[in-house]
Design a protein around this motif. Structure first.
Motif, PDB file in Angstrom:
ATOM      1  N   ASP A  42      -4.103 -17.477 -19.015  1.00  0.00           N
ATOM      2  CA  ASP A  42      -2.811 -17.215 -19.643  1.00  0.00           C
ATOM      3  C   ASP A  42      -2.619 -18.114 -20.863  1.00  0.00           C
ATOM      4  O   ASP A  42      -1.604 -18.788 -21.021  1.00  0.00           O
ATOM      5  CB  ASP A  42      -1.669 -17.397 -18.639  1.00  0.00           C
ATOM      6  N   VAL A  43      -3.648 -18.114 -21.739  1.00  0.00           N
ATOM      7  CA  VAL A  43      -3.654 -18.920 -22.952  1.00  0.00           C
ATOM      8  C   VAL A  43      -4.041 -18.011 -24.114  1.00  0.00           C
ATOM      9  O   VAL A  43      -4.838 -17.097 -23.950  1.00  0.00           O
ATOM     10  CB  VAL A  43      -4.673 -20.074 -22.838  1.00  0.00           C
ATOM     11  N   ALA A  44      -3.465 -18.267 -25.288  1.00  0.00           N
ATOM     12  CA  ALA A  44      -3.803 -17.490 -26.477  1.00  0.00           C
ATOM     13  C   ALA A  44      -4.211 -18.435 -27.605  1.00  0.00           C
ATOM     14  O   ALA A  44      -3.696 -19.553 -27.715  1.00  0.00           O
ATOM     15  CB  ALA A  44      -2.625 -16.638 -26.898  1.00  0.00           C
ATOM     16  N   PHE A  45      -5.169 -17.989 -28.439  1.00  0.00           N
ATOM     17  CA  PHE A  45      -5.674 -18.769 -29.563  1.00  0.00           C
ATOM     18  C   PHE A  45      -5.552 -17.934 -30.826  1.00  0.00           C
ATOM     19  O   PHE A  45      -5.906 -16.757 -30.822  1.00  0.00           O
ATOM     20  CB  PHE A  45      -7.156 -19.101 -29.382  1.00  0.00           C
ATOM     21  N   LEU A  46      -5.075 -18.510 -31.894  1.00  0.00           N
ATOM     22  CA  LEU A  46      -5.049 -17.853 -33.197  1.00  0.00           C
ATOM     23  C   LEU A  46      -6.223 -18.395 -33.991  1.00  0.00           C
ATOM     24  O   LEU A  46      -6.340 -19.604 -34.192  1.00  0.00           O
ATOM     25  CB  LEU A  46      -3.733 -18.124 -33.926  1.00  0.00           C
ATOM     26  N   THR A  47      -7.105 -17.512 -34.421  1.00  0.00           N
ATOM     27  CA  THR A  47      -8.280 -17.911 -35.183  1.00  0.00           C
ATOM     28  C   THR A  47      -8.650 -16.797 -36.140  1.00  0.00           C
ATOM     29  O   THR A  47      -8.041 -15.734 -36.136  1.00  0.00           O
ATOM     30  CB  THR A  47      -9.457 -18.247 -34.230  1.00  0.00           C
ATOM     31  N   ARG A  48      -9.655 -17.006 -36.947  1.00  0.00           N
ATOM     32  CA  ARG A  48     -10.134 -15.960 -37.850  1.00  0.00           C
ATOM     33  C   ARG A  48     -11.289 -15.231 -37.187  1.00  0.00           C
ATOM     34  O   ARG A  48     -12.123 -15.840 -36.539  1.00  0.00           O
ATOM     35  CB  ARG A  48     -10.575 -16.546 -39.183  1.00  0.00           C
ATOM     36  N   SER A  49     -11.311 -13.902 -37.370  1.00  0.00           N
ATOM     37  CA  SER A  49     -12.348 -13.098 -36.745  1.00  0.00           C
ATOM     38  C   SER A  49     -12.462 -11.758 -37.468  1.00  0.00           C
ATOM     39  O   SER A  49     -11.570 -11.358 -38.220  1.00  0.00           O
ATOM     40  CB  SER A  49     -12.021 -12.865 -35.270  1.00  0.00           C
ATOM     41  N   THR A  50     -13.564 -11.068 -37.196  1.00  0.00           N
ATOM     42  CA  THR A  50     -13.746  -9.707 -37.689  1.00  0.00           C
ATOM     43  C   THR A  50     -13.509  -8.695 -36.576  1.00  0.00           C
ATOM     44  O   THR A  50     -13.688  -7.502 -36.780  1.00  0.00           O
ATOM     45  CB  THR A  50     -15.162  -9.513 -38.264  1.00  0.00           C
ATOM     46  N   ALA A  51     -13.101  -9.160 -35.394  1.00  0.00           N
ATOM     47  CA  ALA A  51     -12.886  -8.279 -34.246  1.00  0.00           C
ATOM     48  C   ALA A  51     -11.753  -7.299 -34.538  1.00  0.00           C
ATOM     49  O   ALA A  51     -10.735  -7.659 -35.134  1.00  0.00           O
ATOM     50  CB  ALA A  51     -12.563  -9.097 -33.004  1.00  0.00           C
ATOM     51  N   GLU A  52     -11.933  -6.056 -34.114  1.00  0.00           N
ATOM     52  CA  GLU A  52     -10.936  -5.005 -34.300  1.00  0.00           C
ATOM     53  C   GLU A  52     -10.100  -4.846 -33.034  1.00  0.00           C
ATOM     54  O   GLU A  52     -10.602  -5.018 -31.938  1.00  0.00           O
ATOM     55  CB  GLU A  52     -11.624  -3.674 -34.605  1.00  0.00           C
ATOM     56  N   SER A  53      -8.822  -4.503 -33.195  1.00  0.00           N
ATOM     57  CA  SER A  53      -7.953  -4.243 -32.053  1.00  0.00           C
ATOM     58  C   SER A  53      -6.787  -3.369 -32.497  1.00  0.00           C
ATOM     59  O   SER A  53      -6.262  -3.520 -33.607  1.00  0.00           O
ATOM     60  CB  SER A  53      -7.422  -5.549 -31.467  1.00  0.00           C
ATOM     61  N   ASP A  54      -6.383  -2.459 -31.606  1.00  0.00           N
ATOM     62  CA  ASP A  54      -5.209  -1.624 -31.867  1.00  0.00           C
ATOM     63  C   ASP A  54      -3.939  -2.306 -31.385  1.00  0.00           C
ATOM     64  O   ASP A  54      -2.836  -1.934 -31.789  1.00  0.00           O
ATOM     65  CB  ASP A  54      -5.354  -0.275 -31.156  1.00  0.00           C
ATOM     66  N   LYS A  55      -4.077  -3.308 -30.519  1.00  0.00           N
ATOM     67  CA  LYS A  55      -2.915  -4.027 -29.982  1.00  0.00           C
ATOM     68  C   LYS A  55      -2.490  -5.124 -30.960  1.00  0.00           C
ATOM     69  O   LYS A  55      -3.321  -5.684 -31.674  1.00  0.00           O
ATOM     70  CB  LYS A  55      -3.259  -4.680 -28.647  1.00  0.00           C
ATOM     71  N   THR A  56      -1.202  -5.434 -30.948  1.00  0.00           N
ATOM     72  CA  THR A  56      -0.694  -6.520 -31.787  1.00  0.00           C
ATOM     73  C   THR A  56       0.211  -7.412 -30.949  1.00  0.00           C
ATOM     74  O   THR A  56       0.669  -7.027 -29.873  1.00  0.00           O
ATOM     75  CB  THR A  56       0.110  -5.977 -32.981  1.00  0.00           C
TER      76      THR A  56
ATOM     77  N   PRO B 213      -3.252  -8.890 -34.863  1.00  0.00           N
ATOM     78  CA  PRO B 213      -3.999  -8.134 -33.845  1.00  0.00           C
ATOM     79  C   PRO B 213      -4.336  -9.066 -32.691  1.00  0.00           C
ATOM     80  O   PRO B 213      -4.567 -10.260 -32.890  1.00  0.00           O
ATOM     81  CB  PRO B 213      -5.272  -7.688 -34.565  1.00  0.00           C
ATOM     82  N   VAL B 214      -4.349  -8.542 -31.456  1.00  0.00           N
ATOM     83  CA  VAL B 214      -4.658  -9.355 -30.285  1.00  0.00           C
ATOM     84  C   VAL B 214      -5.844  -8.735 -29.550  1.00  0.00           C
ATOM     85  O   VAL B 214      -5.915  -7.520 -29.385  1.00  0.00           O
ATOM     86  CB  VAL B 214      -3.440  -9.524 -29.356  1.00  0.00           C
ATOM     87  N   VAL B 215      -6.783  -9.584 -29.134  1.00  0.00           N
ATOM     88  CA  VAL B 215      -7.955  -9.162 -28.370  1.00  0.00           C
ATOM     89  C   VAL B 215      -7.894  -9.879 -27.023  1.00  0.00           C
ATOM     90  O   VAL B 215      -7.851 -11.112 -26.979  1.00  0.00           O
ATOM     91  CB  VAL B 215      -9.270  -9.518 -29.101  1.00  0.00           C
ATOM     92  N   ASP B 216      -7.838  -9.108 -25.933  1.00  0.00           N
ATOM     93  CA  ASP B 216      -7.828  -9.692 -24.592  1.00  0.00           C
ATOM     94  C   ASP B 216      -9.251  -9.986 -24.149  1.00  0.00           C
ATOM     95  O   ASP B 216     -10.129  -9.133 -24.279  1.00  0.00           O
ATOM     96  CB  ASP B 216      -7.160  -8.741 -23.599  1.00  0.00           C
ATOM     97  N   VAL B 217      -9.468 -11.196 -23.632  1.00  0.00           N
ATOM     98  CA  VAL B 217     -10.793 -11.612 -23.171  1.00  0.00           C
ATOM     99  C   VAL B 217     -10.715 -12.052 -21.716  1.00  0.00           C
ATOM    100  O   VAL B 217      -9.672 -12.489 -21.236  1.00  0.00           O
ATOM    101  CB  VAL B 217     -11.382 -12.741 -24.047  1.00  0.00           C
ATOM    102  N   GLU B 218     -11.827 -11.924 -21.007  1.00  0.00           N
ATOM    103  CA  GLU B 218     -11.903 -12.327 -19.598  1.00  0.00           C
ATOM    104  C   GLU B 218     -12.045 -13.840 -19.455  1.00  0.00           C
ATOM    105  O   GLU B 218     -11.497 -14.444 -18.547  1.00  0.00           O
ATOM    106  CB  GLU B 218     -13.113 -11.653 -18.935  1.00  0.00           C
ATOM    107  N   THR B 219     -12.833 -14.443 -20.345  1.00  0.00           N
ATOM    108  CA  THR B 219     -13.144 -15.864 -20.242  1.00  0.00           C
ATOM    109  C   THR B 219     -13.111 -16.498 -21.622  1.00  0.00           C
ATOM    110  O   THR B 219     -13.584 -15.918 -22.589  1.00  0.00           O
ATOM    111  CB  THR B 219     -14.552 -16.061 -19.642  1.00  0.00           C
ATOM    112  N   SER B 220     -12.559 -17.685 -21.709  1.00  0.00           N
ATOM    113  CA  SER B 220     -12.573 -18.460 -22.953  1.00  0.00           C
ATOM    114  C   SER B 220     -12.812 -19.918 -22.587  1.00  0.00           C
ATOM    115  O   SER B 220     -13.031 -20.249 -21.424  1.00  0.00           O
ATOM    116  CB  SER B 220     -11.245 -18.293 -23.697  1.00  0.00           C
ATOM    117  N   SER B 221     -12.702 -20.773 -23.577  1.00  0.00           N
ATOM    118  CA  SER B 221     -12.896 -22.202 -23.296  1.00  0.00           C
ATOM    119  C   SER B 221     -11.809 -22.736 -22.372  1.00  0.00           C
ATOM    120  O   SER B 221     -11.994 -23.771 -21.729  1.00  0.00           O
ATOM    121  CB  SER B 221     -12.907 -22.996 -24.602  1.00  0.00           C
ATOM    122  N   ALA B 222     -10.688 -22.040 -22.254  1.00  0.00           N
ATOM    123  CA  ALA B 222      -9.598 -22.495 -21.385  1.00  0.00           C
ATOM    124  C   ALA B 222      -9.855 -22.177 -19.920  1.00  0.00           C
ATOM    125  O   ALA B 222      -9.295 -22.817 -19.044  1.00  0.00           O
ATOM    126  CB  ALA B 222      -8.282 -21.858 -21.819  1.00  0.00           C
TER     127      ALA B 222
END
Length: 85
Positions: free
Chosen positions: A20-34, A44-53
């Motif tokens: 339940d953590v979010a990171f703002l960074t630069r990326s080329t990843a595409e997403s329809d969600k915001t 744009p927001v990209v949901d991930v299963e695992t991150s450094s958190a």
């Protein structure tokens, strides 16, 4: 770099659902969600299963795995088999 052959890099929010953590960074990843970020802008927001958190390598926490169930299934399947040797 050659112009117009690389994807555009822009601010993107990566949201780790497990931690339940979010990171703002630069990326080329595409997403329809915001998502509206803390600065009031929409990204744009990209949901991930695992991150450094949430990954055990970064957090130092180990994950519990159900190895007992696998061992019991193995013993049920092969435990009574005669030795072939």
């Amino acid at each position: 770099m050659k112009p117009r052959i690389h994807p555009e890099s822009r601010p993107v929010v990566f949201r780790d659902r497990a931690a339940d953590v979010a990171f703002l960074t630069r990326s080329t990843a595409e997403s329809d969600k915001t998502i509206e970020w803390e600065d009031g802008k929409v990204y744009p927001v990209v949901d991930v299963e695992t991150s450094s958190a949430s990954h055990p390598f970064y957090t130092g926490n180990s994950q519990v795995r159900d190895t007992a169930g696998r061992v019991e299934r193995f013993e049920r399947r092969y435990g009574d088999a005669p030795n072939r040797g």
